[in-house]
Scaffold this motif. Sequence first.
Motif, short mmCIF file in Angstrom:
data_model
loop_
_atom_site.label_atom_id
_atom_site.label_comp_id
_atom_site.label_asym_id
_atom_site.label_seq_id
_atom_site.Cartn_x
_atom_site.Cartn_y
_atom_site.Cartn_z
N VAL A 181 0.85 -1.19 0.00
CA VAL A 181 0.00 0.00 0.00
C VAL A 181 0.88 1.25 0.00
O VAL A 181 1.83 1.35 0.78
N LEU A 182 0.56 2.18 -0.89
CA LEU A 182 1.23 3.48 -0.94
C LEU A 182 0.30 4.51 -0.32
O LEU A 182 -0.89 4.57 -0.67
N ASP A 183 0.83 5.34 0.58
CA ASP A 183 0.06 6.44 1.17
C ASP A 183 0.49 7.72 0.47
O ASP A 183 1.65 8.15 0.61
N LEU A 184 -0.44 8.34 -0.26
CA LEU A 184 -0.10 9.49 -1.10
C LEU A 184 -1.01 10.68 -0.77
O LEU A 184 -2.14 10.49 -0.31
N PRO A 185 -0.53 11.89 -1.04
CA PRO A 185 -1.31 13.08 -0.67
C PRO A 185 -2.48 13.32 -1.61
O PRO A 185 -2.49 12.88 -2.77
N LEU A 186 -3.47 14.05 -1.10
CA LEU A 186 -4.60 14.48 -1.91
C LEU A 186 -4.25 15.79 -2.61
O LEU A 186 -3.37 16.54 -2.17
N ALA A 187 -4.94 16.06 -3.71
CA ALA A 187 -4.89 17.35 -4.41
C ALA A 187 -3.49 17.72 -4.91
O ALA A 187 -3.18 18.90 -5.07
N GLN A 188 -2.65 16.73 -5.14
CA GLN A 188 -1.34 16.97 -5.72
C GLN A 188 -1.13 15.98 -6.87
O GLN A 188 -1.42 14.78 -6.71
N ASN A 189 -0.66 16.46 -8.00
CA ASN A 189 -0.46 15.56 -9.14
C ASN A 189 0.59 14.50 -8.80
O ASN A 189 1.67 14.80 -8.29
N CYS A 190 0.23 13.24 -9.08
CA CYS A 190 1.15 12.12 -8.89
C CYS A 190 1.46 11.51 -10.26
O CYS A 190 0.53 11.08 -10.97
N HIS A 191 2.74 11.49 -10.60
CA HIS A 191 3.19 10.90 -11.87
C HIS A 191 3.79 9.53 -11.58
O HIS A 191 4.82 9.42 -10.90
#
Length: 273
Positions: free
Chosen positions: A247-257
């Motif tokens: 599982v990856l924990d990633l931020p909201l409202a930021q573009n993820c490439h």
Amino acid sequence: MPHSMNLEQDQSIINAAAKALAERRASGAAGDLLDETLRPKCFEQAFAIQQAVAEIFKTTHNNPIAGWKCLLPTAEKTVVAPIYQHDVHIETAECPLYPSSKGLARVEPELAFEIGNDLPPRATPYSEAEIDAALGKTRLALELIKSRYQNPSEANHFDALADGLVNQGLWLGPVLNPQEDLETSRFELSVDIANGEHQQSDTLQKSAIHPNGFPKAGLYWLVNFLSAQGIGLTQGQYVITGSYAGVLDLPLAQNCHFEYGALGQFDVTFIAK
């Protein structure tokens, strides 16, 4: 509720458990473990509750099964759960989801196999060649993760199975790079997270390895497992078969490439439902 529960006699218990879990899934809420009288004690009970949830979503929410998640079964556990139509997003710039308690998007990098032709239930098992012939596109994908239990670590495998194994949806990315002899069992994963117009992006990198080695292994098992339960796979559904990097924990409202090595790349921004 004994392990050898008669499913017909105890349909009211299954329905009560399914109603509670369906309400949580529909609202994005999490709660305590189900009452002890409703908690499943074996695979058959858990799967029956899971499929009763699916029936509620189909008939009450007009939200039928649009895909499945699976892994090859082990002696310890069987991984199989439905994914619902309203929760599947195909190459959208933004991916809506219910955030974690820490306000993050929880996702798992996967490959998704499209069912190109129906695979109805039948008495004899499907061969790998027959399943391969029924497949359509393979896409880069992200499984969207959220438990309906407030403290997922307290839930055992049967609790999790009844609840759909922490699945809250599926984001489908671009079609797999068509290059011949492409290695799909492992790749170097990178995720560049934009931090604003004038700030340097953060990069997450992992050596991504499929848990079963061969990503179609779970798919071959799933088709015949479901067939034995009287459940078919239908054209347009997708199957995911295990996370390459947990599982990856990633931020909201930021573009993820995302870059899946030679398999392809995509951009997506997670937003809260």
